[in-house]
Design a protein around this motif. Structure first.
Motif, PDB file in Angstrom:
ATOM      1  N   GLU A 161      -5.257  -9.256   2.194  1.00  0.00           N
ATOM      2  CA  GLU A 161      -4.707  -8.005   1.881  1.00  0.00           C
ATOM      3  C   GLU A 161      -3.517  -8.102   1.077  1.00  0.00           C
ATOM      4  O   GLU A 161      -2.757  -9.229   1.264  1.00  0.00           O
ATOM      5  CB  GLU A 161      -4.211  -7.196   3.098  1.00  0.00           C
ATOM      6  CG  GLU A 161      -3.480  -5.779   2.705  1.00  0.00           C
ATOM      7  CD  GLU A 161      -4.708  -4.697   2.077  1.00  0.00           C
ATOM      8  OE1 GLU A 161      -4.144  -3.672   1.532  1.00  0.00           O
ATOM      9  OE2 GLU A 161      -5.726  -4.758   2.636  1.00  0.00           O
ATOM     10  N   VAL A 218      -0.356  -7.825  -1.306  1.00  0.00           N
ATOM     11  CA  VAL A 218       0.947  -6.672  -1.574  1.00  0.00           C
ATOM     12  C   VAL A 218       1.756  -7.363  -2.595  1.00  0.00           C
ATOM     13  O   VAL A 218       1.907  -8.744  -2.627  1.00  0.00           O
ATOM     14  CB  VAL A 218       1.370  -6.115  -0.439  1.00  0.00           C
ATOM     15  CG1 VAL A 218       0.269  -5.387   0.565  1.00  0.00           C
ATOM     16  CG2 VAL A 218       1.882  -7.182   0.319  1.00  0.00           C
ATOM     17  N   GLN A 224       6.251  -3.403   1.052  1.00  0.00           N
ATOM     18  CA  GLN A 224       4.712  -3.156   1.163  1.00  0.00           C
ATOM     19  C   GLN A 224       4.182  -3.891   2.491  1.00  0.00           C
ATOM     20  O   GLN A 224       3.397  -3.428   3.066  1.00  0.00           O
ATOM     21  CB  GLN A 224       4.089  -3.267   0.137  1.00  0.00           C
ATOM     22  CG  GLN A 224       4.267  -2.320  -1.158  1.00  0.00           C
ATOM     23  CD  GLN A 224       3.374  -2.791  -2.358  1.00  0.00           C
ATOM     24  OE1 GLN A 224       3.370  -4.127  -2.800  1.00  0.00           O
ATOM     25  NE2 GLN A 224       2.897  -2.037  -3.124  1.00  0.00           N
ATOM     26  N   CYS A 241       2.448  -2.424   5.983  1.00  0.00           N
ATOM     27  CA  CYS A 241       1.309  -2.362   6.239  1.00  0.00           C
ATOM     28  C   CYS A 241       0.867  -3.817   7.333  1.00  0.00           C
ATOM     29  O   CYS A 241      -0.377  -4.001   7.758  1.00  0.00           O
ATOM     30  CB  CYS A 241       0.295  -2.728   4.966  1.00  0.00           C
ATOM     31  SG  CYS A 241       0.297  -4.269   4.283  1.00  0.00           S
ATOM     32  N   SER A 273      -1.032  -1.965  10.358  1.00  0.00           N
ATOM     33  CA  SER A 273      -2.480  -1.609   9.894  1.00  0.00           C
ATOM     34  C   SER A 273      -3.503  -2.723   9.361  1.00  0.00           C
ATOM     35  O   SER A 273      -4.446  -2.440   9.707  1.00  0.00           O
ATOM     36  CB  SER A 273      -2.342  -0.381   8.855  1.00  0.00           C
ATOM     37  OG  SER A 273      -1.631  -1.043   7.661  1.00  0.00           O
ATOM     38  N   VAL A 274      -2.750  -3.616   8.832  1.00  0.00           N
ATOM     39  CA  VAL A 274      -3.583  -4.846   8.474  1.00  0.00           C
ATOM     40  C   VAL A 274      -4.045  -5.710   9.583  1.00  0.00           C
ATOM     41  O   VAL A 274      -5.111  -6.197   9.614  1.00  0.00           O
ATOM     42  CB  VAL A 274      -3.148  -5.583   7.274  1.00  0.00           C
ATOM     43  CG1 VAL A 274      -3.949  -6.992   7.008  1.00  0.00           C
ATOM     44  CG2 VAL A 274      -3.079  -4.679   5.990  1.00  0.00           C
TER      45      VAL A 274
END
Length: 189
Positions: free
Chosen positions: A29, A31, A36, A40, A43-44
């Protein structure tokens, strides 16, 4: 696929990292800022975070400290051009599990991520050499003061560190010392 969080402000470098990780079993992921990354992180739910130290909104060392405070089970691996002793020490003190220079990206990234995920401490050659020189300097001061020359590290730990400073991989270090790779990982920890 193993989830990774990559925090890198340069879009071209993010793209290069994504290409290097393509087909490696890692799902990054990507960013571009610390804000950021922190937003996340949950969530990641990454297994590892790659952190550039030169971020636009927060120093990478501070980001590492915040990640370690929130999720200590997630190793942070520095990927940077910052090569000063002060920056290296600061990142490691903040909780970084490894320190790679971007110049080593192509030949070391996938191996370094794997090492960090298995408890190792992947370091660029220059970082390992710096740490080894500091240990040797400290051992010299201890000998002059009459203390043990090994300091806080055992002889075997010094042997492992010396091989890593000479750019041996964990596998090569294990073979050279006649021990298992898990033993090498234990010595590094």
């Amino acid at each position: 696929m193993t989830r990774l969080l990559v925090v890198e402000d340069d879009p071209r470098m993010r793209q290069m990292i994504a290409e290097l990780l393509d087909g490696s079993g890692f799902a990054p992921e990507l960013v571009g800022s610390a804000r950021q990354a922190l937003a996340c992180l949950e969530s990641v739910n990454p297994r590892l975070v790659l952190v550039d130290l030169g971020l636009p909104d927060l120093d990478g060392v501070e980001l590492i400290a915040q990640i370690v405070a929130r999720r200590p089970e997630i190793p942070c691996l520095v990927l940077t051009v910052a090569s000063t002793e002060q920056r290296i020490r600061a990142a490691l003190r903040a909780g970084a599990r490894g320190y790679l220079f971007k110049e080593d990206l192509g030949r070391r990234l996938v191996v370094a991520i794997d090492e960090a995920l298995h408890g190792g401490v992947p370091l660029s050659k220059a970082v390992a050499e710096l740490l080894l020189a500091q240990l040797r300097a400290g051992a010299g001061a201890q000998i002059a003061a009459g203390d043990s020359p090994a300091g806080p590290l055992t002889t075997r730990e010094h042997q492992v560190l010396e091989r890593l400073a000479r750019s041996f991989t964990y596998d090569e270090t294990a073979a050279d010392l006649g021990v298992s790779i898990n033993t090498v990982r234990s010595y590094v920890r």
